[in-house]
Enzyme design. Structure first.
Site, PDB file in Angstrom:
ATOM      1  N   TYR A 294      -0.577   8.596  -2.651  1.00 15.01           N
ATOM      2  CA  TYR A 294      -0.477   8.294  -4.078  1.00 15.01           C
ATOM      3  C   TYR A 294      -1.644   8.940  -4.845  1.00 15.01           C
ATOM      4  CZ  TYR A 294       3.052   4.496  -3.666  1.00 15.01           C
ATOM      5  OH  TYR A 294       4.197   3.758  -3.467  1.00 15.01           O
ATOM      6  N   GLY A 295      -2.735   9.186  -4.136  1.00 17.04           N
ATOM      7  CA  GLY A 295      -3.979   9.648  -4.788  1.00 17.04           C
ATOM      8  C   GLY A 295      -3.812  10.807  -5.749  1.00 17.04           C
TER       9      GLY A 295
ATOM     10  N   CYS B 115     -10.854   3.209  -0.953  1.00 11.41           N
ATOM     11  CA  CYS B 115      -9.469   3.482  -0.578  1.00 11.41           C
ATOM     12  C   CYS B 115      -9.248   2.722   0.721  1.00 11.41           C
ATOM     13  CB  CYS B 115      -9.262   4.980  -0.347  1.00 11.41           C
ATOM     14  SG  CYS B 115      -7.659   5.365   0.401  1.00 11.41           S
TER      15      CYS B 115
ATOM     16  N   HIS C 150      -7.385   3.214   3.123  1.00 17.00           N
ATOM     17  CA  HIS C 150      -7.223   4.036   4.336  1.00 17.00           C
ATOM     18  C   HIS C 150      -8.592   4.332   4.979  1.00 17.00           C
ATOM     19  CE1 HIS C 150      -3.170   4.878   2.828  1.00 17.00           C
ATOM     20  NE2 HIS C 150      -2.894   5.523   3.941  1.00 17.00           N
TER      21      HIS C 150
ATOM     22  N   ASP D 264       0.869  -1.185   0.000  1.00 14.92           N
ATOM     23  CA  ASP D 264       0.000   0.000   0.000  1.00 14.92           C
ATOM     24  C   ASP D 264       0.900   1.227   0.000  1.00 14.92           C
ATOM     25  OD1 ASP D 264      -2.405   1.560   0.169  1.00 14.92           O
ATOM     26  OD2 ASP D 264      -2.008   1.875   2.295  1.00 14.92           O
ATOM     27  N   SER D 265       0.296   2.377  -0.287  1.00 15.57           N
ATOM     28  CA  SER D 265       1.063   3.623  -0.218  1.00 15.57           C
ATOM     29  C   SER D 265       1.421   3.951   1.237  1.00 15.57           C
ATOM     30  CB  SER D 265       0.242   4.754  -0.808  1.00 15.57           C
ATOM     31  OG  SER D 265      -0.920   4.934  -0.026  1.00 15.57           O
TER      32      SER D 265
ATOM     33  N   ASN E  47      -6.170   0.903  -3.639  1.00 17.93           N
ATOM     34  CA  ASN E  47      -7.054   1.057  -4.801  1.00 17.93           C
ATOM     35  C   ASN E  47      -6.387   1.840  -5.917  1.00 17.93           C
ATOM     36  OD1 ASN E  47     -10.135   0.293  -3.948  1.00 17.93           O
ATOM     37  ND2 ASN E  47      -8.922   0.935  -2.197  1.00 17.93           N
ATOM     38  N   THR E  48      -5.630   2.874  -5.530  1.00 13.64           N
ATOM     39  CA  THR E  48      -4.998   3.722  -6.537  1.00 13.64           C
ATOM     40  C   THR E  48      -3.994   2.897  -7.345  1.00 13.64           C
ATOM     41  OG1 THR E  48      -5.141   5.433  -4.828  1.00 13.64           O
ATOM     42  CG2 THR E  48      -3.949   6.005  -6.834  1.00 13.64           C
TER      43      THR E  48
HETATM   44  N1  DGL Z   1      -4.735   3.374   0.430  1.00 13.56           N
HETATM   45  C1  DGL Z   1      -4.640   3.781  -0.897  1.00 13.56           C
HETATM   46  C2  DGL Z   1      -5.825   3.473  -1.747  1.00 13.56           C
HETATM   47  O1  DGL Z   1      -6.513   2.516  -1.446  1.00 13.56           O
HETATM   48  C3  DGL Z   1      -3.873   4.995  -1.288  1.00 13.56           C
HETATM   49  C4  DGL Z   1      -4.123   6.273  -0.655  1.00 13.56           C
HETATM   50  C5  DGL Z   1      -3.158   7.321  -1.136  1.00 13.56           C
HETATM   51  O2  DGL Z   1      -1.953   7.082  -1.025  1.00 13.56           O
HETATM   52  O3  DGL Z   1      -3.593   8.366  -1.617  1.00 13.56           O
HETATM   53  O4  DGL Z   1      -6.056   4.089  -2.755  1.00 13.56           O
END
Ligand code: DGL
Length: 272
Positions: free
Chosen positions: A41-42, A184, A186, A9-10, A73-74
């Site tokens: 990462y978004g 996401c 998070h 994950d990020s 997810n990203t």
């Molecule tokens: N947890 C991540 C997701 O599901 C990434 C969140 C991020 O880094 O912006 O997209």
């Protein structure tokens, strides 16, 4: 086959998926890598997310993983096709499982999706949902403020509630929506606040349970299940601030029986 499962994950969001993997597959060892240093990462470009994801994957391939869960997810939206094409191990993302869980939950076929800017712009969720049921009505909104809050370890309180209220305003007039996907990994850490704001009539879906179920099914199908008799010690790596990572891992695992069965380490990713 005593090779571990890799999880990326990020940052800390994928811990919500890791926790469910530990619950559903208690004999499988996880090696988790969170790229906290470069989170979020978004808002990043597709090329940046691809580059960072490959760097994480290469780190885990050196640990001889037998299957990869992209608990982001990203990263799933931008890289699952190419990772599946190039790697020999099975790759599991979180978008198709999230879509399936939502389809299972909705009664009136009106589904909301929240996620990072990258995930929402990619339209990966509407595509995954409509591939299964073209009649679904899908409304999506990006919530760019959620990940920075979670990465700071702030999971409740008035400030969080205000941010969640503002971010969910796009759904204010959608009275028919009965299911909301947390697109996401998070966001499940904010689930109590999200549920309170969106209302009890909406089923709030996190993809972790369905992702763990899919992982379990693929391990069986590919004959990759462990024969280990004792509980494994999981390894969690972060590229960033170890204190915050530790604090959030403790929050997620504290009530569970997995509390003593993991080690948290600092990771250095090879960057070109
Ligand atoms: N947890 C991540 C997701 O599901 C990434 C969140 C991020 O880094 O912006 O997209």
């Amino acid at each position: 086959m005593e090779r571990p499962i890799g999880v990326i994950d990020s940052g800390v969001g994928g811990l919500t998926v890791a926790h469910e993997l530990m619950r559903q597959l208690p004999r499988e060892q996880l090696i988790y890598l969170g790229d906290n240093k470069r989170c979020p990462y978004g808002p990043r470009t597709k090329d940046e997310v691809r580059k960072f994801t490959w760097e994480m994957v290469n780190f885990l391939l050196k640990k001889n993983i037998k299957l990869l869960v992209i608990a982001c997810n990203t990263a799933t939206a931008f890289t699952i096709d190419e990772l599946t094409e190039h790697l020999e191990i099975p790759i599991i993302g979180v978008i198709n499982p999230g879509a399936r869980a939502a389809i299972n939950a909705t009664v009136n076929e009106q589904i909301g999706v929240i996620g990072t800017e990258g995930t929402i712009k990619s339209e990966a969720y509407p595509a995954a949902l409509k591939k299964i049921n073209p009649n679904l009505q899908v409304e999506a909104a990006a919530c760019p403020l959620f990940v920075p809050i979670v990465e700071k370890g702030v999971l409740a309180g008035d400030e969080v509630k205000e941010v969640v209220k503002d971010s969910l305003l796009p759904f204010e007039n959608n009275k028919e929506m009965d299911t909301l996907i947390l697109g996401c990994t998070h966001y499940p850490l904010l689930k109590p606040v999200i549920q309170e704001v969106i209302g009890e009539h909406v089923t709030v879906i996190s993809s972790s349970e369905e992702t763990a179920r899919e992982t379990s099914a693929v391990l069986e199908l590919k004959h990759l299940q462990t024969k280990r008799k004792n509980p494994p010690v999981h390894e969690f790596y972060s590229t960033g601030n170890m204190d915050i990572f530790y604090k959030i891992a403790e929050t997620i695992f504290k009530e569970s029986k997995y509390n003593n069965s993991y080690e948290i380490k600092s990771a250095v990713i090879d960057v070109d």
